[in-house]
Design a protein around this motif. Sequence first.
Motif, short mmCIF file in Angstrom:
data_model
loop_
_atom_site.label_atom_id
_atom_site.label_comp_id
_atom_site.label_asym_id
_atom_site.label_seq_id
_atom_site.Cartn_x
_atom_site.Cartn_y
_atom_site.Cartn_z
N LYS A 84 0.43 -1.19 0.09
CA LYS A 84 -0.63 -0.33 0.12
C LYS A 84 1.07 1.47 0.01
O LYS A 84 0.23 2.32 -0.59
N VAL A 85 1.92 1.21 0.72
CA VAL A 85 2.54 1.92 0.64
C VAL A 85 3.38 2.21 -0.24
O VAL A 85 3.62 3.83 -1.05
N ALA A 86 4.20 1.70 -1.31
CA ALA A 86 4.50 0.95 -2.39
C ALA A 86 3.37 2.15 -3.48
O ALA A 86 3.91 2.93 -4.12
N THR A 87 2.49 1.75 -3.35
CA THR A 87 1.63 2.09 -4.17
C THR A 87 1.30 3.73 -3.84
O THR A 87 0.76 4.60 -5.48
N ILE A 88 0.82 4.24 -3.08
CA ILE A 88 0.55 5.66 -2.78
C ILE A 88 2.06 6.36 -3.67
O ILE A 88 1.79 7.49 -3.79
N CYS A 89 3.26 5.44 -3.10
CA CYS A 89 4.27 6.86 -3.53
C CYS A 89 4.70 6.84 -5.18
O CYS A 89 5.36 8.07 -5.69
N TYR A 90 4.45 5.04 -5.58
CA TYR A 90 4.82 5.46 -6.72
C TYR A 90 3.95 6.34 -7.53
O TYR A 90 4.18 7.06 -8.03
N ASP A 91 2.22 6.42 -7.33
CA ASP A 91 1.45 6.82 -8.09
C ASP A 91 1.55 8.70 -7.69
O ASP A 91 1.48 9.27 -8.17
N ASN A 92 2.83 8.51 -6.52
CA ASN A 92 2.55 10.56 -6.40
C ASN A 92 4.54 10.81 -6.90
O ASN A 92 4.62 11.68 -6.38
N ASN A 93 5.31 9.74 -7.74
CA ASN A 93 6.22 10.27 -7.65
C ASN A 93 7.16 10.18 -7.01
O ASN A 93 7.95 10.74 -6.79
N VAL A 94 7.05 9.61 -4.92
CA VAL A 94 7.44 10.14 -4.41
C VAL A 94 9.09 8.80 -3.97
O VAL A 94 8.73 7.71 -4.28
N PRO A 95 10.28 9.84 -3.87
CA PRO A 95 11.18 8.15 -3.49
C PRO A 95 10.31 7.08 -2.70
O PRO A 95 9.50 7.56 -1.34
N MET A 96 11.23 5.84 -2.13
CA MET A 96 11.54 4.94 -1.08
C MET A 96 12.76 4.73 -0.91
O MET A 96 13.66 3.97 -1.78
N ILE A 97 13.01 4.41 0.65
CA ILE A 97 14.07 4.45 0.67
C ILE A 97 14.04 2.54 1.63
O ILE A 97 13.29 3.87 3.32
N PRO A 98 13.92 1.56 1.32
CA PRO A 98 14.03 0.82 2.69
C PRO A 98 15.15 0.88 3.69
O PRO A 98 16.27 1.28 3.14
N PHE A 99 14.42 0.77 5.12
CA PHE A 99 15.78 0.50 6.12
C PHE A 99 15.36 -1.11 7.32
O PHE A 99 14.58 -0.96 7.32
N GLY A 100 16.92 -1.19 7.52
CA GLY A 100 16.78 -2.77 8.08
C GLY A 100 17.30 -2.02 9.00
O GLY A 100 16.37 -1.71 10.11
N THR A 101 18.55 -2.68 9.92
CA THR A 101 19.12 -2.34 11.32
C THR A 101 19.91 -0.94 11.05
O THR A 101 20.50 -0.31 12.19
N GLY A 102 20.10 -0.24 9.67
CA GLY A 102 21.27 0.56 9.44
C GLY A 102 22.24 0.68 9.88
O GLY A 102 23.64 1.60 10.51
N THR A 103 23.10 -0.71 9.57
CA THR A 103 24.45 -0.91 9.92
C THR A 103 25.47 -0.46 8.79
O THR A 103 26.50 -1.76 8.79
N GLY A 104 24.70 -0.43 7.24
CA GLY A 104 25.51 -0.48 6.12
C GLY A 104 26.34 0.99 6.58
O GLY A 104 26.78 1.28 7.49
N LEU A 105 27.27 0.67 5.39
CA LEU A 105 28.79 1.09 4.85
C LEU A 105 29.09 2.72 3.62
O LEU A 105 30.08 2.90 3.76
N GLU A 106 28.21 2.02 3.25
CA GLU A 106 28.25 3.14 2.49
C GLU A 106 27.19 4.44 1.63
O GLU A 106 26.41 3.81 0.93
N SER A 107 26.66 3.98 3.04
CA SER A 107 25.37 5.16 2.79
C SER A 107 23.88 5.17 1.84
O SER A 107 23.43 5.70 1.46
N GLY A 108 23.73 3.99 2.74
CA GLY A 108 22.56 3.23 1.53
C GLY A 108 20.92 3.13 1.60
O GLY A 108 20.45 3.15 0.54
N VAL A 109 21.22 4.10 3.01
CA VAL A 109 19.77 4.07 3.47
C VAL A 109 19.65 5.50 3.54
O VAL A 109 18.61 5.73 3.88
N SER A 110 20.70 6.20 2.84
CA SER A 110 20.87 8.13 2.62
C SER A 110 19.53 8.20 1.69
O SER A 110 18.60 7.84 0.77
N ALA A 111 19.18 9.75 2.30
CA ALA A 111 17.93 9.84 1.28
C ALA A 111 17.90 11.03 0.81
O ALA A 111 17.60 12.86 0.99
#
Length: 490
Positions: A84-111
């Motif tokens: 449902k969130v993806a559908t809303i974002c897709y219809d409104n051209n809004v970026p989505m960023i998945p987030f797990g535990t935030g332990t990455g090292l290449e800024s993969g969760v930045s927006a």
Amino acid sequence: MNFLRLVGALYRPTGVISRTYCPGAPEPCRLSDSLVEALSTAVGLKNISTSYAVREQHGKDESYHEPQPADVVVWPESTNAVSKVATICYDNNVPMIPFGTGTGLESGVSAPRGGVCLNLTKMDQVLDLHPEDFDVSVQPGVTRNALNSYLRDTGLWFPVDPGADASLCGMAATSASGTNAVRYGTMRENVMNMEVVLPDGTIINTAGKDRRTKKTAAGYNLTNIYVGSEGTLGIITKTTLRLYGIPETIMAAVCSFPSVQAAVDTTVMTMQSGIPIARIEFLDDVMMDACNKFGGLDYPVAPTLFLEFHGSEKNVADQAEAVAEIAQMNEGSDFQMASDPAQRKKLWSARHNAWYAGLALKPGSKGCATDVCVPISRLPEVIVETKEDISKSSLIGPIVGHVGDGNFHSLLIIDPDDPAQIEEAHVLHERMARRALAVGGTCTGEHGIGLGKRHLLREEMGEGTFNVMKALKHALDPKNIMNPEKVIPV
């Protein structure tokens, strides 16, 4: 009070702590009231926040990069809610960023373009365990340690260990590996199937719904397209994983060497001898000194290998004896060995605390970490050249490595407020990456591309292959709203 202020005021997730860093005035949510209200309807009012402190925390991982917050953070509790969130974002051209535990090292969760951050930690169920088939399916909130705790009484375990207690779906998204990869493989070899929500909200299963065979020749390998996709092609909401029997006997050993060359030569000779070693980790003298100071240890301040052997009692003894002989040929010390779990943990404590020990060398500093992977025959020269390069710089730079599969890391200790140090670290990392590329290696063995290595990916793949990747990105994410700017800039 308008809806945005209501959302920001009502919800403060447990455990969220605002950092002292604040790049100017906090940016307000840029999404409309009606859009935030639609997201709230999709996930529930308790599962959404526009608080700047919350958004800022979700805009940063363990890397030195400054936070780039999304406009809204949501905590979906089911795959349907994610859809449902993806559908809303897709219809409104809004970026989505998945987030797990935030332990990455290449800024993969930045927006960098704002949008909606989907924190998936509330989807934390082990869904299907088939011990007789050695597989299990988990939601994205299940971490590596949580799964192994769940499996404790089954005689099975999941061995992929990147160090951090990362989420398993996040590990799949970044193609994580770590200390056990030399024996058990990376996430790429251990993911059998995935449930993925596409940018428009469509839900797919990469190997077909409920399929969990050890091998298949049916159609395109969509599973491995999503392993390592870093959230740029869809949102992983379930993954099916291979499991392994817990070894009858586990023995750990530590051995120091007079030089980096000697330690790495021992690694290469061990692998070329076909010894089925489970872990073989390298720490240079700078890191060993850091670990001694951090953990109150007394290891020699010298290049050191940490090893682990799995199997029957006799097989483990034979493996350890064979590697000890190779180490002695390269002037290695006598093995310090342990098979008792508590003693093994103590023996391995230096390696497990390496990241924090490195940062403690310069209190208040940040770690600028990168990794490369090279063919194992070229590993000695690349590590030696990298260490020489760092020694000529003004920075402290310990080196650690999962050297059994040709992968190693440098941790450059920098003052995040000193532009000259940041630039020097970038230059050193660029040279390290290109040194790996020059001998047939890769610019990243396990950290991923994220924001910082996009130009290196183009060099590594070549223009033709890179363009195929761009075409794949456009086909699966035509609006470029899935974790935009990462891996493949469009």
